[in-house]
Design an enzyme around this catalytic site. Structure first.
Site, PDB file in Angstrom:
ATOM      1  N   LYS A  54       0.844  -1.206   0.000  1.00  0.00           N
ATOM      2  CA  LYS A  54       0.000   0.000   0.000  1.00  0.00           C
ATOM      3  C   LYS A  54       0.875   1.250   0.000  1.00  0.00           C
ATOM      4  CE  LYS A  54      -3.889  -2.338   2.121  1.00  0.00           C
ATOM      5  NZ  LYS A  54      -4.645  -2.712   3.320  1.00  0.00           N
ATOM      6  N   GLN A  98      -5.140  -1.886   9.559  1.00  0.00           N
ATOM      7  CA  GLN A  98      -4.927  -3.146   8.837  1.00  0.00           C
ATOM      8  C   GLN A  98      -5.492  -4.309   9.654  1.00  0.00           C
ATOM      9  OE1 GLN A  98      -3.467  -3.521   5.678  1.00  0.00           O
ATOM     10  NE2 GLN A  98      -4.100  -5.650   5.879  1.00  0.00           N
ATOM     11  N   ASP A 121     -11.575   2.439   3.941  1.00  0.00           N
ATOM     12  CA  ASP A 121     -11.938   1.021   3.773  1.00  0.00           C
ATOM     13  C   ASP A 121     -13.453   0.842   3.724  1.00  0.00           C
ATOM     14  OD1 ASP A 121      -9.704  -0.509   3.401  1.00  0.00           O
ATOM     15  OD2 ASP A 121      -9.381  -0.971   5.527  1.00  0.00           O
TER      16      ASP A 121
END
Ligand code: NDP
Length: 290
Positions: A54, A98, A121
């Protein structure tokens, strides 16, 4: 393989290039580059690889990244404090924690701590609700990427039967929602571990999205000839014939390529799209400040 290979790397690269152009436009208007903060708790090796990828993609697209690392022993309270510091930082546009987080921390609580306007997200309850109401703010990256692949390969969805295997908040559920939204217009069935007749359900699908987390679970006789099959799963399995002693496989057996009309490879299918859509969500979050 007779199926058309859906090349996620190529589509993602195009999308990343568009994000780079858009990031530079946004940077001019807000006086700094769009910025993403990634919070990583613990030492899960796969998570470290995902986070590294990422960061690399962000750097290429002109998106700044902030890395927050917390130890495995980190408490809920410490993680919440870290998330709230980022929420309050006006120079950060996107924030993700994460997954997975250590067992002692409830991921549902974590989702609720993130400022919904930075939740790239798309997992905060407010963003889940907006997606379900047909007015999405942030669409979770993996299902957004799957839909993009269907569009890029001109795979029709309207009036078609779509089956999604998996009902997680991050993949299966938003995928089913997206496929059934106005404008996409598929007729959607969502399968899960308690679905009794999954094979028969899958055989009806013109579009089959598999996000079960079970290596090579979908066999050729589950698939309608000519169907578009999107394989979200990713697993590293032992293979002594490979230099690393292992290889990556998906939730779909490779022989499905003899039956399907379109198939995403693993690796190189959905995975690259997830990162491209994360960039897109981050640049959009920054753009909203412009
Ligand atoms: P979860 O484990 O959160 O969810 C799996 C879902 O599949 C659950 O709904 C579960 O059902 C269902 N399921 C499990 N086993 C079966 C079975 N035998 N038959 C039918 N349904 C089953 O996983 P995620 O959604 O997070 O991820 C799914 C896969 O996608 C994983 O392999 C993951 O690594 C991969 N992934 C890949 C990404 C990428 O970018 N390529 C991004 C995110 C995930 P139930 O609800 O009943 O338990």
């Amino acid at each position: 393989m007779t199926a058309i290979r859906i090349d996620g790397k190529v589509v993602a690269q195009r999308r990343r290039e568009q994000c780079r152009v858009e990031a530079s436009r946004v940077a001019q208007s807000i006086g700094r580059a769009p910025a993403l903060a990634v919070v990583l708790v613990g030492d899960d090796p796969a998570s470290h690889v995902y986070v590294r990828n990422k960061h690399r993609a962000c750097a290429e697209a002109g998106v700044d990244t902030h890395d927050v690392r917390l130890p495995d022993s980190c408490s809920s309270r410490e993680l919440r404090a870290a998330v709230e510091r980022i929420n309050e930082d006006d120079t950060i546009d996107g924030l993700l924690v994460q997954l997975p987080v250590p067992d002692a921390i409830d991921p549902a609580e974590v989702r609720g701590w993130i400022d919904p306007s930075k939740d790239v997200d798309g997992l905060h309850p407010e963003n889940v609700g907006l997606l379900a109401s047909g007015t999405p703010r942030f669409v979770p990256c993996t299902p957004a990427g799957c839909l993009e692949l269907l569009r890029e390969y001109d795979i029709p969805t309207a009036g078609r039967e779509a089956v999604v295997i998996g009902r997680s908040l991050i993949v299966g559920r938003p995928m089913a929602t997206l496929l059934s939204t106005k404008g996409v217009d598929a007729t959607v069935t969502m399968g899960h571990s308690r679905s009794g007749n999954l094979k028969e359900i899958c055989q009806r699908a013109d579009i089959l999205v598999v996000a079960a987390g079970q290596a090579e679970m979908v066999e050729p006789d589950w698939v309608k000839p000519g169907a578009a099959v999107i394989d979200v799963g990713i697993h590293r399995i032992a293979d002594a014939s490979r230099p690393r002693g292992s290889r990556l496989v998906g939730d779909v057996a490779p022989a499905v390529g003899e039956v399907a009309g379109h198939l995403t490879p693993v690796p190189g299918g959905v995975g690259p799209m997830t990162i491209a859509m994360l960039l897109q969500n981050t640049v959009e979050a920054a753009g909203r400040k412009a």
